[in-house]
Structures are given as C-alpha cells and as structure tokens.
Design a protein around this motif. Structure first.
Motif, PDB file in Angstrom:
ATOM      1  N   ALA A 247      -2.843  48.472  53.873  1.00 52.04           N
ATOM      2  CA  ALA A 247      -2.467  47.272  54.629  1.00 52.04           C
ATOM      3  C   ALA A 247      -3.484  46.152  54.402  1.00 52.04           C
ATOM      4  CB  ALA A 247      -2.362  47.595  56.117  1.00 52.04           C
ATOM      5  N   CYS A 248      -4.778  46.512  54.303  1.00 55.88           N
ATOM      6  CA  CYS A 248      -5.807  45.499  54.028  1.00 55.88           C
ATOM      7  C   CYS A 248      -5.617  44.888  52.640  1.00 55.88           C
ATOM      8  CB  CYS A 248      -7.199  46.131  54.141  1.00 55.88           C
ATOM      9  SG  CYS A 248      -7.708  46.524  55.828  1.00 55.88           S
ATOM     10  N   LYS A 249      -5.267  45.716  51.666  1.00 56.10           N
ATOM     11  CA  LYS A 249      -5.024  45.197  50.320  1.00 56.10           C
ATOM     12  C   LYS A 249      -3.865  44.208  50.311  1.00 56.10           C
ATOM     13  CE  LYS A 249      -6.703  49.347  47.928  1.00 56.10           C
ATOM     14  NZ  LYS A 249      -6.329  50.498  47.044  1.00 56.10           N
ATOM     15  N   VAL A 250      -2.804  44.571  51.012  1.00 62.14           N
ATOM     16  CA  VAL A 250      -1.624  43.685  51.074  1.00 62.14           C
ATOM     17  C   VAL A 250      -1.980  42.381  51.772  1.00 62.14           C
ATOM     18  CG1 VAL A 250       0.693  43.437  52.036  1.00 62.14           C
ATOM     19  CG2 VAL A 250      -0.010  45.607  51.007  1.00 62.14           C
ATOM     20  N   GLU A 251      -2.737  42.451  52.867  1.00 67.67           N
ATOM     21  CA  GLU A 251      -3.121  41.247  53.608  1.00 67.67           C
ATOM     22  C   GLU A 251      -4.043  40.359  52.776  1.00 67.67           C
ATOM     23  OE1 GLU A 251      -3.155  38.565  56.782  1.00 67.67           O
ATOM     24  OE2 GLU A 251      -1.862  40.292  56.329  1.00 67.67           O
ATOM     25  N   ALA A 252      -4.946  40.984  51.992  1.00 72.47           N
ATOM     26  CA  ALA A 252      -5.852  40.198  51.143  1.00 72.47           C
ATOM     27  C   ALA A 252      -5.079  39.441  50.068  1.00 72.47           C
ATOM     28  CB  ALA A 252      -6.898  41.115  50.514  1.00 72.47           C
ATOM     29  N   GLU A 253      -3.996  40.020  49.551  1.00 70.15           N
ATOM     30  CA  GLU A 253      -3.174  39.340  48.557  1.00 70.15           C
ATOM     31  C   GLU A 253      -2.381  38.193  49.183  1.00 70.15           C
ATOM     32  OE1 GLU A 253      -0.756  42.354  46.883  1.00 70.15           O
ATOM     33  OE2 GLU A 253      -2.410  43.355  45.794  1.00 70.15           O
ATOM     34  N   ARG A 254      -1.993  38.388  50.427  1.00 74.04           N
ATOM     35  CA  ARG A 254      -1.194  37.358  51.106  1.00 74.04           C
ATOM     36  C   ARG A 254      -2.048  36.236  51.663  1.00 74.04           C
ATOM     37  NH1 ARG A 254       0.583  35.993  56.051  1.00 74.04           N
ATOM     38  NH2 ARG A 254      -0.821  37.507  57.017  1.00 74.04           N
ATOM     39  N   ASP A 255      -3.267  36.566  52.171  1.00 77.85           N
ATOM     40  CA  ASP A 255      -4.147  35.590  52.820  1.00 77.85           C
ATOM     41  C   ASP A 255      -5.472  35.555  52.068  1.00 77.85           C
ATOM     42  OD1 ASP A 255      -5.636  33.968  54.447  1.00 77.85           O
ATOM     43  OD2 ASP A 255      -5.464  35.209  56.241  1.00 77.85           O
ATOM     44  N   GLY A 257      -8.126  34.067  52.833  1.00 74.71           N
ATOM     45  CA  GLY A 257      -9.275  34.111  53.731  1.00 74.71           C
ATOM     46  C   GLY A 257      -9.589  35.506  54.257  1.00 74.71           C
ATOM     47  N   PHE A 258      -8.654  36.446  54.088  1.00 68.40           N
ATOM     48  CA  PHE A 258      -8.863  37.812  54.595  1.00 68.40           C
ATOM     49  C   PHE A 258      -9.730  38.596  53.616  1.00 68.40           C
ATOM     50  CE2 PHE A 258      -7.755  42.295  54.919  1.00 68.40           C
ATOM     51  CZ  PHE A 258      -7.820  42.512  56.295  1.00 68.40           C
ATOM     52  N   VAL A 259     -10.795  39.208  54.115  1.00 65.25           N
ATOM     53  CA  VAL A 259     -11.675  40.037  53.284  1.00 65.25           C
ATOM     54  C   VAL A 259     -11.925  41.363  53.979  1.00 65.25           C
ATOM     55  CG1 VAL A 259     -12.836  38.153  52.063  1.00 65.25           C
ATOM     56  CG2 VAL A 259     -13.696  38.891  54.286  1.00 65.25           C
ATOM     57  N   TYR A 260     -12.201  42.388  53.193  1.00 64.23           N
ATOM     58  CA  TYR A 260     -12.451  43.714  53.756  1.00 64.23           C
ATOM     59  C   TYR A 260     -13.398  44.472  52.846  1.00 64.23           C
ATOM     60  CZ  TYR A 260      -9.241  45.604  50.244  1.00 64.23           C
ATOM     61  OH  TYR A 260      -8.649  45.963  49.070  1.00 64.23           O
ATOM     62  N   ASN A 261     -13.939  45.553  53.352  1.00 62.08           N
ATOM     63  CA  ASN A 261     -14.816  46.426  52.580  1.00 62.08           C
ATOM     64  C   ASN A 261     -14.716  47.827  53.170  1.00 62.08           C
ATOM     65  OD1 ASN A 261     -16.691  47.433  50.804  1.00 62.08           O
ATOM     66  ND2 ASN A 261     -18.236  45.843  51.206  1.00 62.08           N
ATOM     67  N   PHE A 262     -15.059  48.838  52.359  1.00 60.89           N
ATOM     68  CA  PHE A 262     -14.974  50.213  52.846  1.00 60.89           C
ATOM     69  C   PHE A 262     -15.899  51.095  52.020  1.00 60.89           C
ATOM     70  CE2 PHE A 262     -11.893  49.769  49.484  1.00 60.89           C
ATOM     71  CZ  PHE A 262     -11.945  50.961  48.779  1.00 60.89           C
ATOM     72  N   THR A 263     -16.158  52.297  52.554  1.00 66.83           N
ATOM     73  CA  THR A 263     -16.945  53.297  51.833  1.00 66.83           C
ATOM     74  C   THR A 263     -16.140  54.587  51.737  1.00 66.83           C
ATOM     75  OG1 THR A 263     -17.994  54.125  53.865  1.00 66.83           O
ATOM     76  CG2 THR A 263     -19.106  52.330  52.702  1.00 66.83           C
ATOM     77  N   THR A 264     -16.468  55.402  50.751  1.00 67.19           N
ATOM     78  CA  THR A 264     -15.809  56.696  50.570  1.00 67.19           C
ATOM     79  C   THR A 264     -16.863  57.785  50.457  1.00 67.19           C
ATOM     80  OG1 THR A 264     -15.756  56.375  48.166  1.00 67.19           O
ATOM     81  CG2 THR A 264     -13.809  55.680  49.421  1.00 67.19           C
ATOM     82  N   ASP A 265     -16.467  59.015  50.726  1.00 70.85           N
ATOM     83  CA  ASP A 265     -17.389  60.142  50.595  1.00 70.85           C
ATOM     84  C   ASP A 265     -17.340  60.694  49.182  1.00 70.85           C
ATOM     85  OD1 ASP A 265     -15.008  61.503  50.426  1.00 70.85           O
ATOM     86  OD2 ASP A 265     -15.162  62.438  52.411  1.00 70.85           O
ATOM     87  N   ASP A 266     -17.980  61.840  48.981  1.00 75.83           N
ATOM     88  CA  ASP A 266     -18.051  62.432  47.638  1.00 75.83           C
ATOM     89  C   ASP A 266     -16.691  62.856  47.117  1.00 75.83           C
ATOM     90  OD1 ASP A 266     -20.778  62.078  47.768  1.00 75.83           O
ATOM     91  OD2 ASP A 266     -21.184  64.126  48.493  1.00 75.83           O
TER      92      ASP A 266
END
Length: 347
Positions: A247-255, A257-266
């Motif tokens: 959903a964040c990826k879709v919102e970033a493509e549409r807007d 001004g929308f930015v996000y970041n995340f982390t993943t485990d091993d």
C-alpha cells in the motif's frame, strides 16, 4: 389420543402390569403401581428423583434420556458411555445405545516401537448393563422410549467417594479454568494450583471435582492451543505487513510527497516500517524545532508498537509529522526510528 397411544403401547412397568405406570412426582417406592404423570405425551419427573429405568419409559429427546441414565448411574456407582447409533434416510437417527463404561472389551493395539511402552490395563470387562433407546413419532410428536434395559453388572459398583473420580464425572468449570490458567501463567506448579483452589473453595484436600491429572492435561492442551495461535498470528502479521508495504508503494507512486522506509530481517521479512506525507514534511519545515515520538499504543494482536512523531505549531496545537510501526521497544528499534525520522523529514 396421544396419551392413550403412549400407555397402551408401553407395556413393561417394574410391577409387571402392562397397564401400570409409575408416578414420578409422588411415589417413593418404585414398585408401587400408580397412574403415570404425562406432559405433552412424555413422562415428567423432578430432577431430584432418579428411579430405576424400565422398558417403555418415554423421554422427549435422546439427550434427556442420556442425562437421566447418567444421573442414575452416578447414584448407583458406575458411569456410562454412548455406544452404537442407527439411522435411516426417513427417520434419521432412530436408535441410540448407552452402555456401562466397562461394557465390551478393548481391541489389542498395534505394538509401537518404543523402548518402554506403557502397559495399561483396560477397564472394560464385558459388562452387560445397557440402556437402548428407540425413536417413534406419534401424532407428529417425536419421542424416545427405552426398548431394552439391563442393570446387571459383572463388576463391583463404586461408593460415592470413588464414583466421583470416574472420568465421566470429573469436570473443570469455566471459572476454575480461568483461575488455573492465571496461576499457571504466574508460574505455579500444578500441585500448588490444586492447593490454592482447595483453600479458595474451602474444601478438604482431594475433594475438588477434578484431580491433578485433569489440571495437568488442561494446562498442556491450553499451551498447545496458544502455540498454534501464536503461529497463526505470526503468519498473519507477516502477511499484513506485506500488504501495508504494498500500500505504501502504491501511495508513493500516486503522491510524490508520500515517502516511506522499512527494514527487514535476515529472512527478508519486514521488521519496522515508517511513513509520512507531503503536508507533514512541509509542516515540519515550519514547526520542526521540537519533535516528540509517542509510543503509547501497541497492537495486542501483533505485539507491535505504534510510534507517532508530533510537533507544536505557533498556536500550541499538536502537528502530525509521521508514523512508524516497531517490532519491539529495544534500543535498536528506537535508534532506527530516530534515524528514519531525520531521513523522511529531510533533516
């Protein structure tokens, strides 16, 4: 007419007279022939009075009959179990067999290749005590009557203090279950849990309606259920975090001004995620002198912490700067939250 049909068809009373029925409301001596009390075409009797069943006795449902026979069995030093049932396309289940708990014989089990197999003796000894029900429909009313009954046992019947320990009569009530789980989570061993319950209920040791084995089995089954639920919750959390990331990826493509970041485990699974909006970034450029993160809210289902960045505008009102979901309250997670705050808000 329905009442007449019932007493004509039912024939066997304890006294042997085919016209004789037992009045369960007044008669103490079950061998005394008197008139029958009928309600809606079926025998009625108070729950306190349990008389010896007899062929021809009528019940509204098979469950009523099972409860009656169970009460009779407990009063007489044994327990019962459900055996065979027979059904047909037209009537459905039209016959049910209830037998003594020691009826029949256990079939020999296949030997398991274990070092010390348990050699438990079977309680079944071929007891012939039985209580067979048959269903009939009279004038559109369904009822069950005893078609065969035998109270002849080939084993010793138990005293009151012994019969209450049979598995059929041992039950942990819901209130006791909650108390047992609470004490178990607090680290109490099973034997201490029993002592606490005895003290709370004011009963002598060994007088609870269940034994240590029942409590141990209940705690074990609950732990197994909790483990299965934890596995399901973990799988659902991973699935929902992936949906949130999408959903964040879709919102970033549409807007823009929308930015996000995340982390993943091993294993590549999402651990922490944060996002903010264009309006929040613009507000931060004006009122970002002081930023605070509020972590008052936690997801009970997913055990994740919701963190929200706030500031204060020139009217003293709070302004929302961004949002994050953290997997725990460790210093590593909070360090990442502060770093991503600087990154997202362009510090």
């Amino acid at each position: 007419m329905a009442v007449t049909n019932i007493w004509v068809k039912r024939q066997q009373c304890p006294c042997g007279d085919w016209k004789c029925f037992v009045n369960y409301e007044a008669v103490r001596d079950q061998a005394t022939p008197v008139s029958q009390s009928v309600t809606n075409g079926c025998l009625s009797f108070p729950s306190q009075e349990i008389f010896t069943p007899y062929v021809g006795q009528v019940f509204k449902t098979d469950e009523d009959a099972f409860e009656y026979y169970s009460n009779f069995a407990r009063k007489n030093g044994f327990s019962i179990r459900k055996a065979r049932s027979t059904e047909s396309p037209n009537l459905g289940v039209y016959r049910r067999d209830f037998v003594c708990y020691r009826s029949g014989f256990n079939q020999p089990r296949k030997k398991v290749n274990v070092e010390h197999p348990r050699d438990r003796k079977s309680l079944r000894c071929g007891c012939d005590a039985k209580f067979y029900l048959t269903k009939e429909i009279i004038d559109g009313v369904t009822q069950w009557y005893i078609s065969q009954f035998s109270n002849v046992h080939n084993h010793e019947l138990l005293e009151d203090e012994q019969v209450r320990l049979l598995p059929a009569y041992r039950k942990i009530e819901e209130a006791d279950q909650e108390r047992i789980l609470l004490l178990s989570k607090a680290g109490f061993p099973v034997n201490r849990i029993l002592k606490v319950l005895e003290l709370e209920k004011g009963v002598q040791p060994g007088q609870l309606p269940f034994i240590e084995k029942d409590v141990r089995n209940f705690v074990r089954s609950c732990k197994k259920t909790l483990q299965e639920n934890d596995t399901m919750v973990t799988m659902k959390r991973e699935s929902d975090l992936l949906e949130l990331l999408e959903a964040c990826k879709v919102e970033a493509e549409r807007d823009d001004g929308f930015v996000y970041n995340f982390t993943t485990d091993d294993n590549g699974k999402v651990e922490n995620i944060a996002w903010t909006y264009g309006d929040s970034i613009e507000a931060f450029s004006l009122f970002g002198d002081v930023v605070t993160i509020d972590t008052s809210y936690r997801s009970v289902t997913y055990s994740m912490i919701l963190g929200m960045w706030f500031g204060i505008d020139n009217h003293g009102r709070p302004i929302f700067f961004g949002c994050t979901l953290l997997q725990d309250e460790s210093s590593k997670s909070f360090s990442w939250a502060l770093q991503v705050c600087r990154f997202l808000l362009d510090l």
